[in-house]
Design a protein around this motif. Structure first.
Motif, PDB file in Angstrom:
ATOM      1  N   LYS A 196      22.606 -23.902   7.467  1.00  0.00           N
ATOM      2  CA  LYS A 196      23.229 -23.684   6.158  1.00  0.00           C
ATOM      3  C   LYS A 196      24.161 -22.476   6.200  1.00  0.00           C
ATOM      4  CE  LYS A 196      19.876 -26.089   3.376  1.00  0.00           C
ATOM      5  NZ  LYS A 196      18.844 -26.053   2.353  1.00  0.00           N
ATOM      6  N   ASN A 240      23.631 -16.509  -6.811  1.00  0.00           N
ATOM      7  CA  ASN A 240      24.823 -17.365  -6.705  1.00  0.00           C
ATOM      8  C   ASN A 240      25.132 -17.701  -5.254  1.00  0.00           C
ATOM      9  OD1 ASN A 240      25.039 -17.244  -9.455  1.00  0.00           O
ATOM     10  ND2 ASN A 240      26.505 -15.533  -9.442  1.00  0.00           N
ATOM     11  N   PHE A 241      24.938 -16.705  -4.373  1.00  0.00           N
ATOM     12  CA  PHE A 241      25.192 -16.908  -2.948  1.00  0.00           C
ATOM     13  C   PHE A 241      24.234 -17.979  -2.402  1.00  0.00           C
ATOM     14  CE2 PHE A 241      23.821 -15.509   1.398  1.00  0.00           C
ATOM     15  CZ  PHE A 241      24.981 -15.837   2.087  1.00  0.00           C
ATOM     16  N   LYS A 287      24.990  -9.052   4.052  1.00  0.00           N
ATOM     17  CA  LYS A 287      25.567  -9.322   2.742  1.00  0.00           C
ATOM     18  C   LYS A 287      25.214  -8.180   1.803  1.00  0.00           C
ATOM     19  CE  LYS A 287      27.468 -13.286   2.397  1.00  0.00           C
ATOM     20  NZ  LYS A 287      28.929 -13.243   2.567  1.00  0.00           N
ATOM     21  N   GLU A 309      22.684 -20.257  -4.094  1.00  0.00           N
ATOM     22  CA  GLU A 309      22.984 -21.544  -4.734  1.00  0.00           C
ATOM     23  C   GLU A 309      24.141 -22.233  -3.991  1.00  0.00           C
ATOM     24  OE1 GLU A 309      22.835 -22.898  -9.344  1.00  0.00           O
ATOM     25  OE2 GLU A 309      24.250 -21.305  -8.844  1.00  0.00           O
ATOM     26  N   GLU A 310      25.156 -21.442  -3.646  1.00  0.00           N
ATOM     27  CA  GLU A 310      26.295 -21.973  -2.883  1.00  0.00           C
ATOM     28  C   GLU A 310      25.854 -22.607  -1.579  1.00  0.00           C
ATOM     29  OE1 GLU A 310      29.302 -18.964  -1.717  1.00  0.00           O
ATOM     30  OE2 GLU A 310      29.359 -18.576  -3.899  1.00  0.00           O
ATOM     31  N   LYS A 311      24.817 -21.983  -0.965  1.00  0.00           N
ATOM     32  CA  LYS A 311      24.353 -22.450   0.343  1.00  0.00           C
ATOM     33  C   LYS A 311      23.294 -23.542   0.214  1.00  0.00           C
ATOM     34  CE  LYS A 311      26.704 -19.403   2.750  1.00  0.00           C
ATOM     35  NZ  LYS A 311      27.817 -19.837   3.615  1.00  0.00           N
ATOM     36  N   GLY A 312      22.991 -23.926  -1.029  1.00  0.00           N
ATOM     37  CA  GLY A 312      21.974 -24.965  -1.215  1.00  0.00           C
ATOM     38  C   GLY A 312      20.556 -24.456  -1.013  1.00  0.00           C
ATOM     39  N   ALA A 321      18.939 -22.356  -3.500  1.00  0.00           N
ATOM     40  CA  ALA A 321      18.591 -21.650  -4.737  1.00  0.00           C
ATOM     41  C   ALA A 321      17.084 -21.567  -4.991  1.00  0.00           C
ATOM     42  CB  ALA A 321      19.280 -22.321  -5.929  1.00  0.00           C
ATOM     43  N   GLN A 373      24.064 -11.924  -8.066  1.00  0.00           N
ATOM     44  CA  GLN A 373      25.015 -12.330  -7.028  1.00  0.00           C
ATOM     45  C   GLN A 373      24.303 -12.965  -5.840  1.00  0.00           C
ATOM     46  OE1 GLN A 373      28.026  -9.547  -5.839  1.00  0.00           O
ATOM     47  NE2 GLN A 373      28.132  -8.634  -7.867  1.00  0.00           N
TER      48      GLN A 373
END
Length: 295
Positions: A249, A275-276, A256, A278-281, A283, A272
């Motif tokens: 992923k 959100n990071f 980070k 969640e973007e990477k799947g 969450a 943040q």
């Protein structure tokens, strides 16, 4: 819930370990090699609020088997119970001085196949021991050189595991540790990310053996508190480079920093981070770390 499943699995492990120690009271037959992990597991089972154990209980089972032309041969089973056992299979490596490397690889692959076919989701340490007692000796005389089965084929037929570890630390500030995390991940071909500060979060993914090597190095450093919060294992049929890349992923491992604030600039913006992830799947991991739904 996961919590309930975890407790149930831990209770099954504990009662199976108790059974083994009562059946094999002598150190030379059954010996726990990681007392800390056993104590953690026991504490977790007995204490409702305890932390999920951070490492697997490891132990040795020694089995004597009869070989037709010799008398008795000793086989040693090095075992580790992943935290999700018995939902997932135990990790077992059978060794004996009389086995060649290719015989040993074949024996272990066959034991794994036997367990996969017969015990998905059930405690199976005694059955594994029985199987070794009954079958292991036959592998000593197996002549693998003439057959088409070479050691490398045997290794190929073993299933490759892809693992992702989610590590939680009370804090990560130290520059040297941060450098180690990035250097070791690179050396072991692991991807993921490291979020320094308080709390510290490290995610690594790649081959199971590389993840475990990474974890064993990291935990040897001095920490106020560090543990594996969650672990994902996926078995890959082919186990080739492309298969592994497909599971990732994250592309590399990088540090980070999410808008640090706080007196030492060390409290990360968890929104943040959410959100990071969640973007990477990923969450759902947020809740495992912080016990709250992300937003």
């Amino acid at each position: 819930t996961t919590e309930m499943a975890n407790r149930e699995e831990a209770e099954i492990q504990m009662s199976e370990l108790d059974l083994l120690s009562s059946m094999f009271p002598y150190e030379e037959e059954f010996a726990v090699t990681d007392q800390v992990a056993l104590a953690e597991l026991k504490h977790y089972v007995e204490n409702g609020s305890a932390e999920v154990p951070s490492s697997k209980v490891q132990f040795i089972l020694n089995v004597k088997a009869e070989v037709p032309n010799a008398s008795m041969v000793e086989f040693s089973m090095a075992c580790a119970l992943p935290f999700k056992y018995p939902t997932v299979l135990p990790e077992i490596t059978v060794r004996s001085l009389l086995l060649s490397r290719s015989q040993q690889i074949l024996l272990n692959a066959d034991l794994k196949t036997y367990l996969m076919q017969n015990f998905s989701g059930e405690p199976c340490m005694l059955s594994a021991r029985e199987w070794v007692k009954d079958h292991a000796a036959a592998y000593i005389d197996k002549d693998l050189s003439s057959s088409s089965m070479t050691a490398s084929d045997a290794t190929q037929s073993q299933v490759t595991m892809f693992t992702r570890l989610w590590i939680y630390s009370h804090h990560i500030y130290n520059k040297q540790k941060r450098k180690n995390i990035i250097d070791w991940a690179k050396e072991l071909s692991l991807s993921g990310f490291c979020m320094p500060g308080k709390p510290g979060v490290v995610c690594v993914e790649g081959l199971q053996s590389s993840c475990e090597e990474f974890w064993s190095r990291i935990r040897r450093l001095t920490w106020k508190r560090i543990l594996i919060r969650h672990r994902e294992d996926v078995s890959l049929e082919g186990g080739g480079h492309a298969e592994i890349q497909k599971q990732r992923k994250f592309s590399t491992l990088e540090e980070k920093c999410f808008d640090a604030h706080g007196a030492r600039g060390n409290h990360m913006d968890l929104g943040q981070l959410y959100n990071f992830l969640e973007e990477k799947g990923c969450a759902d991991i947020f809740q495992m770390y912080f016990g709250v739904e992300g937003r």
